[in-house]
Structure formats: structure tokens, C-alpha cells
Motif scaffolding. Structure first.
Motif, PDB file in Angstrom:
ATOM      1  N   PRO A 285     101.680 -61.524 -57.344  1.00  0.00           N
ATOM      2  CA  PRO A 285     101.154 -62.069 -58.604  1.00  0.00           C
ATOM      3  C   PRO A 285     101.896 -63.330 -59.029  1.00  0.00           C
ATOM      4  O   PRO A 285     103.111 -63.441 -58.886  1.00  0.00           O
ATOM      5  CB  PRO A 285     101.378 -60.925 -59.595  1.00  0.00           C
ATOM      6  CG  PRO A 285     102.550 -60.174 -59.040  1.00  0.00           C
ATOM      7  CD  PRO A 285     102.445 -60.288 -57.550  1.00  0.00           C
TER       8      PRO A 285
ATOM      9  N   ARG B   2      99.377 -64.456 -63.879  1.00  0.00           N
ATOM     10  CA  ARG B   2      98.753 -63.146 -63.682  1.00  0.00           C
ATOM     11  C   ARG B   2      99.647 -62.032 -64.206  1.00  0.00           C
ATOM     12  O   ARG B   2      99.159 -61.038 -64.759  1.00  0.00           O
ATOM     13  CB  ARG B   2      98.456 -62.927 -62.200  1.00  0.00           C
ATOM     14  CG  ARG B   2      97.361 -63.828 -61.639  1.00  0.00           C
ATOM     15  CD  ARG B   2      97.183 -63.572 -60.161  1.00  0.00           C
ATOM     16  NE  ARG B   2      96.815 -62.178 -59.911  1.00  0.00           N
ATOM     17  CZ  ARG B   2      96.961 -61.578 -58.732  1.00  0.00           C
ATOM     18  NH1 ARG B   2      97.504 -62.237 -57.718  1.00  0.00           N
ATOM     19  NH2 ARG B   2      96.594 -60.328 -58.576  1.00  0.00           N
ATOM     20  N   LEU B   3     100.950 -62.173 -64.037  1.00  0.00           N
ATOM     21  CA  LEU B   3     101.868 -61.164 -64.567  1.00  0.00           C
ATOM     22  C   LEU B   3     101.804 -61.106 -66.091  1.00  0.00           C
ATOM     23  O   LEU B   3     101.818 -60.015 -66.683  1.00  0.00           O
ATOM     24  CB  LEU B   3     103.297 -61.472 -64.114  1.00  0.00           C
ATOM     25  CG  LEU B   3     103.679 -61.049 -62.696  1.00  0.00           C
ATOM     26  CD1 LEU B   3     105.093 -61.507 -62.370  1.00  0.00           C
ATOM     27  CD2 LEU B   3     103.559 -59.539 -62.538  1.00  0.00           C
TER      28      LEU B   3
ATOM     29  N   ALA C   2      98.544 -59.435 -67.062  1.00  0.00           N
ATOM     30  CA  ALA C   2      98.601 -58.002 -66.776  1.00  0.00           C
ATOM     31  C   ALA C   2      99.483 -57.281 -67.786  1.00  0.00           C
ATOM     32  O   ALA C   2      99.160 -56.168 -68.231  1.00  0.00           O
ATOM     33  CB  ALA C   2      99.115 -57.776 -65.357  1.00  0.00           C
TER      34      ALA C   2
ATOM     35  N   ASP D  32     101.154 -52.631 -62.164  1.00  0.00           N
ATOM     36  CA  ASP D  32     100.314 -52.858 -60.986  1.00  0.00           C
ATOM     37  C   ASP D  32      98.874 -52.424 -61.222  1.00  0.00           C
ATOM     38  O   ASP D  32      97.964 -52.887 -60.529  1.00  0.00           O
ATOM     39  CB  ASP D  32     100.886 -52.099 -59.779  1.00  0.00           C
ATOM     40  CG  ASP D  32     102.229 -52.668 -59.343  1.00  0.00           C
ATOM     41  OD1 ASP D  32     102.541 -53.813 -59.730  1.00  0.00           O
ATOM     42  OD2 ASP D  32     102.967 -51.969 -58.615  1.00  0.00           O
TER      43      ASP D  32
ATOM     44  N   ILE E  30      96.794 -55.517 -62.211  1.00  0.00           N
ATOM     45  CA  ILE E  30      96.820 -56.694 -61.341  1.00  0.00           C
ATOM     46  C   ILE E  30      95.814 -56.480 -60.221  1.00  0.00           C
ATOM     47  O   ILE E  30      95.867 -55.476 -59.513  1.00  0.00           O
ATOM     48  CB  ILE E  30      98.226 -56.926 -60.753  1.00  0.00           C
ATOM     49  CG1 ILE E  30      99.252 -57.107 -61.864  1.00  0.00           C
ATOM     50  CG2 ILE E  30      98.227 -58.137 -59.839  1.00  0.00           C
ATOM     51  CD1 ILE E  30     100.676 -57.247 -61.353  1.00  0.00           C
TER      52      ILE E  30
ATOM     53  N   PRO F 254      96.311 -56.000 -56.184  1.00  0.00           N
ATOM     54  CA  PRO F 254      97.689 -55.617 -56.504  1.00  0.00           C
ATOM     55  C   PRO F 254      98.663 -56.092 -55.434  1.00  0.00           C
ATOM     56  O   PRO F 254      98.275 -56.329 -54.284  1.00  0.00           O
ATOM     57  CB  PRO F 254      97.610 -54.090 -56.543  1.00  0.00           C
ATOM     58  CG  PRO F 254      96.516 -53.763 -55.572  1.00  0.00           C
ATOM     59  CD  PRO F 254      95.509 -54.874 -55.701  1.00  0.00           C
TER      60      PRO F 254
ATOM     61  N   ASP G 209     105.798 -57.096 -54.395  1.00  0.00           N
ATOM     62  CA  ASP G 209     106.056 -57.198 -55.827  1.00  0.00           C
ATOM     63  C   ASP G 209     107.469 -57.672 -56.144  1.00  0.00           C
ATOM     64  O   ASP G 209     107.803 -57.899 -57.308  1.00  0.00           O
ATOM     65  CB  ASP G 209     105.806 -55.849 -56.501  1.00  0.00           C
ATOM     66  CG  ASP G 209     106.632 -54.725 -55.881  1.00  0.00           C
ATOM     67  OD1 ASP G 209     107.438 -55.005 -54.968  1.00  0.00           O
ATOM     68  OD2 ASP G 209     106.458 -53.561 -56.299  1.00  0.00           O
TER      69      ASP G 209
END
Length: 238
Positions: free
Chosen positions: A62, A66-67, A70, A116, A119, A122, A211
Motif C-alpha cells: 500500500p 492508500r494506508l 484504509a 488489511d 486495503i 491487500p 506489508d
């Protein structure tokens, strides 16, 4: 009438049995020479490459944007769950013998909501999926080892080469013991190679589409210890 004496017949010649090490060497050469066994190993290698590519296409590391999105969705979901539980506790009348947790669920905790989940696609998490993936690969390797062993022994009977082998070594226990030793050694090697292949695959995913989480304490003991015991089981006495 005189009896005609005939000289006693000589004992039938027996084929001298070779040493067990020579029998093991011959069985190993038979095992590695089987075309179907080579084909199965080639298919397994191609499946590994395919799984590696599929993982790279389906996982994604991500970006900071995006993080952040999320995390916002995660907080909104947590707040909605807390409000829903509070409404449940206010509206639902307690029944005899039932606690609030049984009626409306336990208190909402932030740790229950993984980021997660929000996302898409993922990222791969080695910390969460490493042990489960190693166990799954171990089961697949065990199934492949069983198939290789069944193919190796079954081919000896179907091609009638077992009869020729018993002429060379008439003691069946030694022949079967050599075959079992070769199959057990192949199973151990296959299990080790499969676990190394999984670690290479998971490490590649973690480096490229992972991740970025640190591994928890006791992770490697949880992953390595059961697999080491399983690989050593075919060679353990008794």
C-alpha cells in the motif's frame, strides 16, 4: 539285478547377494531414472513459479495515500460498531441468565479490526501467513512424496523388473528395506526443499508486495520446529 547308482546332483547355483550399500545405490539410480518421477518434479517446480507470479499479481504494497484511506475506513467501522453495540444495550431488555456480552456481543476493540481488511488489493503479511503457509506446503510435499513412492514401487511390479531384481538379490526383506530407505530419504529431501521454496516465495512477496511488518517473537520457532520434526520422522527409529 544290480542297482545303478547315480551321482548326486550338484546344488543349484544361487546368485550371490550384493552388499546393502550396492543395493541402495541401485535403488537410488532406479528412483532418479524414472521419467514419471522427473515429470512430477518438473510440474511441481512449474507450479511453484506459477504461484509466485500469481502472488505478485494479487498482492500489492500500500502507498501512504492508500494506508491513510484504509485507516479512515477502519476508524469509521470501529465507531459504527461501538454505536451499534451501545444502541443494542439500550434497546434490548436483558433476559434471565444472559449477560450483555451474550445479547449484544463483547466490547469493541480496535485490535479486532485489521487495516488489511480495508486495503484492496491487500499486501502480503509474512507475520500472519508464514506459519500457515509452511504447514500447507508441508501437506502438499507429503502428498507429492507419497505419490512419488507409490509410482516408484508400482512401476517395479508393472514392468516386472522386480522379478529380475529378486534374482540378483533373493532376500526380499533387503530389497524392500532398500526401497523404503530410498523413498524415506527422498521424502525428507523433498520436505526440506519444499519448505525452502516456501520461504523464498514468501520472502519475495514480503520484499516486493508485503506489508513491511516486523516478525513477532517466537515466529521462527513456530515455523521451523514442527517442520523439522516432520522431516525427521521418516528417519526416526521405531
Amino acid at each position: 539285478m544290480s542297482a545303478v547308482s547315480t551321482p548326486p546332483q550338484a546344488d543349484r547355483p544361487t546368485v550371490p547377494a550384493g552388499r546393502f550399500s550396492g543395493l541402495l545405490r541401485a535403488e537410488f539410480q532406479r528412483f532418479t531414472a524414472r521419467r514419471f518421477i522427473r515429470l512430477l518434479l518438473l510440474v511441481a517446480a512449474l507450479v511453484w513459479v506459477g504461484a509466485l507470479v500469481v502472488g505478485l499479481l494479487n498482492y500489492s504494497s500500500p502507498s501512504p495515500e492508500r494506508l491513510a484511506a484504509a485507516e479512515q475506513q477502519r476508524q469509521e467501522q470501529i465507531e459504527a460498531s461501538i454505536e451499534g453495540r451501545a444502541d443494542c444495550l439500550e434497546q434490548v431488555l436483558p433476559e434471565e441468565g444472559l449477560t450483555p456480552e451474550q445479547l449484544c456481543g463483547p466490547p469493541v476493540r480496535e485490535s479486532d479490526f485489521s487495516i488489511d481488511w480495508f486495503i484492496d488489493p491487500p499486501p502480503f503479511s509474512f507475520a500472519e501467513n508464514g506459519a500457515m503457509g509452511a504447514a500447507s506446503v508441508g501437506l502438499l510435499a507429503a502428498a507429492l512424496a507419497f505419490l512419488l513412492g507409490a509410482t516408484f514401487v508400482g512401476a517395479e511390479w508393472s514392468s516386472r523388473s522386480m522379478t529380475n531384481l529378486l534374482f540378483w538379490e533373493p532376500r526380499r526383506s533387503r530389497v524392500l528395506g532398500a526401497k523404503a530407505a530410498v523413498v524415506a530419504a527422498a521424502a525428507v529431501v523433498l520436505g526440506v526443499v519444499a519448505q525452502v521454496a516456501w520461504l523464498v516465495m514468501a520472502g519475495t512477496w514480503q520484499a516486493l508486495v508485503g506489508d513491511g511488518r516486523e516478525l513477532p517473537d517466537g515466529f521462527w520457532s513456530e515455523v521451523v520446529a514442527p517442520r523439522a520434526a516432520a522431516c525427521c520422522w521418516p528417519c526416526s527409529p521405531g
